[in-house]
Design a protein around this motif. Structure first.
Motif, PDB file in Angstrom:
ATOM      1  N   THR A  60     -10.172  -1.246 -17.259  1.00 50.17           N
ATOM      2  CA  THR A  60     -10.029  -2.663 -17.583  1.00 50.17           C
ATOM      3  C   THR A  60      -8.600  -3.025 -17.978  1.00 50.17           C
ATOM      4  OG1 THR A  60     -10.687  -2.249 -19.880  1.00 50.17           O
ATOM      5  CG2 THR A  60     -12.422  -2.876 -18.324  1.00 50.17           C
ATOM      6  N   VAL A  61      -7.799  -2.052 -18.364  1.00 50.10           N
ATOM      7  CA  VAL A  61      -6.412  -2.332 -18.759  1.00 50.10           C
ATOM      8  C   VAL A  61      -5.416  -1.583 -17.876  1.00 50.10           C
ATOM      9  CG1 VAL A  61      -6.956  -2.901 -21.149  1.00 50.10           C
ATOM     10  CG2 VAL A  61      -6.528  -0.526 -20.536  1.00 50.10           C
ATOM     11  N   ASP A  62      -5.862  -1.128 -16.731  1.00 51.28           N
ATOM     12  CA  ASP A  62      -4.947  -0.453 -15.814  1.00 51.28           C
ATOM     13  C   ASP A  62      -3.898  -1.428 -15.283  1.00 51.28           C
ATOM     14  OD1 ASP A  62      -6.306   1.861 -16.162  1.00 51.28           O
ATOM     15  OD2 ASP A  62      -7.112   2.015 -14.138  1.00 51.28           O
ATOM     16  N   ILE A  63      -2.719  -0.910 -15.020  1.00 51.07           N
ATOM     17  CA  ILE A  63      -1.637  -1.694 -14.419  1.00 51.07           C
ATOM     18  C   ILE A  63      -1.296  -1.068 -13.073  1.00 51.07           C
ATOM     19  CG2 ILE A  63       0.792  -2.362 -14.606  1.00 51.07           C
ATOM     20  CD1 ILE A  63       0.483  -2.335 -17.627  1.00 51.07           C
ATOM     21  N   ILE A  64      -1.149  -1.889 -12.045  1.00 51.65           N
ATOM     22  CA  ILE A  64      -0.749  -1.397 -10.727  1.00 51.65           C
ATOM     23  C   ILE A  64       0.680  -1.863 -10.440  1.00 51.65           C
ATOM     24  CG2 ILE A  64      -1.200  -1.432  -8.245  1.00 51.65           C
ATOM     25  CD1 ILE A  64      -4.133  -1.782  -8.849  1.00 51.65           C
ATOM     26  N   GLN A  65       1.563  -0.906 -10.229  1.00 53.78           N
ATOM     27  CA  GLN A  65       2.948  -1.199  -9.879  1.00 53.78           C
ATOM     28  C   GLN A  65       3.135  -0.968  -8.383  1.00 53.78           C
ATOM     29  OE1 GLN A  65       5.698   1.818 -10.983  1.00 53.78           O
ATOM     30  NE2 GLN A  65       7.525   0.514 -10.825  1.00 53.78           N
ATOM     31  N   THR A  66       3.683  -1.932  -7.689  1.00 53.75           N
ATOM     32  CA  THR A  66       3.968  -1.781  -6.262  1.00 53.75           C
ATOM     33  C   THR A  66       5.462  -1.528  -6.081  1.00 53.75           C
ATOM     34  OG1 THR A  66       2.131  -3.210  -5.604  1.00 53.75           O
ATOM     35  CG2 THR A  66       3.900  -2.916  -4.003  1.00 53.75           C
ATOM     36  N   ILE A  67       5.780  -0.391  -5.455  1.00 52.35           N
ATOM     37  CA  ILE A  67       7.174  -0.010  -5.244  1.00 52.35           C
ATOM     38  C   ILE A  67       7.488  -0.082  -3.751  1.00 52.35           C
ATOM     39  CG2 ILE A  67       8.918   1.783  -5.571  1.00 52.35           C
ATOM     40  CD1 ILE A  67       7.071   3.018  -7.697  1.00 52.35           C
ATOM     41  N   PRO A  68       8.343  -1.014  -3.307  1.00 51.75           N
ATOM     42  CA  PRO A  68       8.759  -1.008  -1.891  1.00 51.75           C
ATOM     43  C   PRO A  68       9.476   0.296  -1.567  1.00 51.75           C
ATOM     44  CG  PRO A  68       9.356  -3.074  -2.976  1.00 51.75           C
ATOM     45  CD  PRO A  68       8.938  -2.129  -4.054  1.00 51.75           C
ATOM     46  N   ILE A  69       9.230   0.830  -0.407  1.00 54.41           N
ATOM     47  CA  ILE A  69       9.867   2.097  -0.023  1.00 54.41           C
ATOM     48  C   ILE A  69      11.387   1.986  -0.099  1.00 54.41           C
ATOM     49  CG2 ILE A  69      10.257   3.692   1.913  1.00 54.41           C
ATOM     50  CD1 ILE A  69       7.546   4.027   0.556  1.00 54.41           C
ATOM     51  N   ASN A  70      11.921   0.831   0.260  1.00 58.09           N
ATOM     52  CA  ASN A  70      13.386   0.653   0.250  1.00 58.09           C
ATOM     53  C   ASN A  70      13.970   0.673  -1.158  1.00 58.09           C
ATOM     54  OD1 ASN A  70      13.468   0.451   3.033  1.00 58.09           O
ATOM     55  ND2 ASN A  70      13.244  -1.783   3.038  1.00 58.09           N
ATOM     56  N   ASP A  71      13.117   0.509  -2.171  1.00 56.54           N
ATOM     57  CA  ASP A  71      13.608   0.523  -3.557  1.00 56.54           C
ATOM     58  C   ASP A  71      13.711   1.929  -4.140  1.00 56.54           C
ATOM     59  OD1 ASP A  71      13.724  -2.161  -3.421  1.00 56.54           O
ATOM     60  OD2 ASP A  71      12.236  -2.573  -4.980  1.00 56.54           O
ATOM     61  N   LEU A  72      13.278   2.923  -3.380  1.00 59.70           N
ATOM     62  CA  LEU A  72      13.306   4.294  -3.915  1.00 59.70           C
ATOM     63  C   LEU A  72      14.715   4.867  -3.825  1.00 59.70           C
ATOM     64  CD1 LEU A  72      10.050   6.196  -2.950  1.00 59.70           C
ATOM     65  CD2 LEU A  72      10.841   5.467  -5.186  1.00 59.70           C
ATOM     66  N   ARG A  73      15.555   4.368  -4.663  1.00 62.20           N
ATOM     67  CA  ARG A  73      16.914   4.920  -4.775  1.00 62.20           C
ATOM     68  C   ARG A  73      16.973   5.742  -6.054  1.00 62.20           C
ATOM     69  NH1 ARG A  73      17.604  -0.615  -3.612  1.00 62.20           N
ATOM     70  NH2 ARG A  73      18.089  -0.976  -1.429  1.00 62.20           N
ATOM     71  N   HIS A  74      18.124   6.171  -6.430  1.00 63.53           N
ATOM     72  CA  HIS A  74      18.278   7.025  -7.625  1.00 63.53           C
ATOM     73  C   HIS A  74      18.176   6.180  -8.889  1.00 63.53           C
ATOM     74  CE1 HIS A  74      19.446  10.370 -10.092  1.00 63.53           C
ATOM     75  NE2 HIS A  74      20.406   9.642 -10.629  1.00 63.53           N
ATOM     76  N   TYR A  75      17.236   6.550  -9.742  1.00 68.22           N
ATOM     77  CA  TYR A  75      17.071   5.883 -11.034  1.00 68.22           C
ATOM     78  C   TYR A  75      17.344   6.875 -12.141  1.00 68.22           C
ATOM     79  CZ  TYR A  75      14.968   1.809  -8.822  1.00 68.22           C
ATOM     80  OH  TYR A  75      14.750   0.702  -8.066  1.00 68.22           O
ATOM     81  N   LYS A  76      18.137   6.450 -13.095  1.00 64.21           N
ATOM     82  CA  LYS A  76      18.422   7.324 -14.220  1.00 64.21           C
ATOM     83  C   LYS A  76      17.692   6.798 -15.446  1.00 64.21           C
ATOM     84  CE  LYS A  76      22.137   9.370 -16.947  1.00 64.21           C
ATOM     85  NZ  LYS A  76      23.604   9.421 -17.188  1.00 64.21           N
ATOM     86  N   LEU A  77      16.895   7.635 -16.068  1.00 62.18           N
ATOM     87  CA  LEU A  77      16.148   7.223 -17.257  1.00 62.18           C
ATOM     88  C   LEU A  77      17.087   6.976 -18.424  1.00 62.18           C
ATOM     89  CD1 LEU A  77      13.074   9.597 -17.160  1.00 62.18           C
ATOM     90  CD2 LEU A  77      13.041   7.112 -16.939  1.00 62.18           C
ATOM     91  N   LYS A  78      16.784   5.932 -19.193  1.00 62.24           N
ATOM     92  CA  LYS A  78      17.548   5.659 -20.398  1.00 62.24           C
ATOM     93  C   LYS A  78      17.243   6.693 -21.454  1.00 62.24           C
ATOM     94  CE  LYS A  78      16.938   0.703 -19.539  1.00 62.24           C
ATOM     95  NZ  LYS A  78      16.342  -0.530 -20.092  1.00 62.24           N
TER      96      LYS A  78
END
Length: 377
Positions: free
Chosen positions: A357-375
């Protein structure tokens, strides 16, 4: 051929009476020499409970295996625990009390046996309650959901798994998630993309961190959960009220027929109708008893949510591989990969009955899969 047929006939007869048909019994059980039925081995049953409890708490196969092996526990054959041995245990419904025979599918001619392929239930011999249960059906079902296809192809439905390859230009290793359907042949082969593991996990963890470290999120998800639970309980109350009305109407009809019979109108049609109403009354009475016996869905303990998020924050701060895997195991319910995007389903309350009931679905475009650095948090 006659001997083989007689052996199979004897095994089938044993199965109908929930008797062990030879071989090593599953971990957690021994064979009673008096009647050839399975009985609980208390020490081994404790291991089974640990395995299911840890898996339900979102520990990975490796985490569970390492814990058991460090404690000196062994499999039924005296070996150390591995992913395969844990998989067989966690997928075995016998631990809920269900006896079965002829579960493993026979290999196709010329191929090797795949012990993870099962026959259709109609081709098995099933005896509910034929084995003493070690875990509840509810816990078993919950664990099956946890194990089922967390990383899945949205094109063919098969699971994604890790695939390691060496970089041709240097000594580095390239790791991707790849659909198991790509190994198939001809028209059944899945053409869905492979996904870079590090980029996907960085993106997922970044999003999860933004949720976990948001001070407003806990009261929001608690409120959302309680609204959903209230609606569910109200629906259950309405359904129970309707069943009681239906039961009262059945009793009224039965009473009218009884009055007619006592007046001398005991026709075959009336007697058949009375029998039908009696059967309906009994079935509905049992159904009402079951519904009344169910407790209301529990409200959520805010302090428990705060403790879970605090634990998650500590895992984030460690910046270690094991901590990352633990976070994903706790909060990621399912990842579905499509050709142009990826859906990530986050389970923010993994310990509650109505967690979806509290699940969240995140949609990630394939083109957005670049390098992300965690804070740093």
């Amino acid at each position: 051929m006659n001997l083989s047929r007689e052996i199979k006939k004897g095994q089938h007869e044993n199965a109908l009476h929930a008797k062990h048909n030879g071989g090593t019994p599953p971990l957690g059980y021994d064979v009673d020499p008096a009647n050839k039925m399975l009985i609980i081995n208390a020490d081994e049953a404790n291991i089974i409970k640990i395995i299911f409890d840890m898996t339900q708490d979102r520990y990975s196969y490796n985490d569970v295996a390492n814990f058991l092996n460090d404690k000196g526990f062994k499999t039924k054959r005296g070996s150390t625990f591995t992913k395969n041995s844990l998989h067989d245990i966690l997928r075995n419904p016998k631990y809920t009390g269900l006896y079965f025979y002829n579960r493993i599918a026979k290999p196709i001619l010329g191929t090797n046996v795949n012990s993870h392929k099962y026959n259709d239930p109609k081709d098995m011999t099933l005896v509910p309650g034929g084995v003493p249960a070690i875990i509840s059906q509810e816990q078993f079902d919950d664990v099956q959901q946890i194990l089922d296809l967390r990383k899945q192809s949205g094109e063919c439905g098969m699971a994604y798994s890790g695939n390691k390859s060496a970089n041709k230009h240097n000594s580095s290793t390239h790791i991707t998630y790849r659909c198991g359907g790509r190994r198939k042949i001809a028209e059944s082969k899945c053409k869905n993309i492979s996904v870079n593991r590090d980029l996907l996990e960085a993106k997922v963890l970044q999003y999860l961190a933004e949720v976990i470290f948001n001070p407003k999120i806990i009261p929001q998800i608690v409120a959302k959960y309680e609204v959903a639970v209230k609606k569910k309980d109200e629906a259950a109350t309405t359904a129970l009220r309707n069943m009681k009305k239906e039961l009262a109407e059945i009793k009224r009809k039965s009473s009218n027929i009884m009055d007619s019979i006592e007046s001398g109108l005991a026709t075959k049609a009336l007697l058949r109708r009375l029998n039908d109403l009696d059967a309906q009354e009994q079935a509905l009475t049992e159904k009402i008893a079951i519904e009344e016996g169910r407790s209301a869905t529990p409200t959520i303990d805010t302090k428990k949510v705060e403790a879970l998020f605090l634990k998650a924050k500590e895992l984030f701060k460690r910046h270690e591989l094991d901590a990352t895997k633990r976070l994903i195991d706790i909060f990621i319910d399912r990842i579905t990969v499509y050709n142009d995007h990826i859906d990530v389903r986050y389970s923010l309350l993994p310990f509650v009955p109505e967690k979806d009931t509290v699940d969240i679905i995140q949609t990630i475009p394939i083109n957005d899969l670049r390098h992300y650095k965690l804070k740093d948090y």
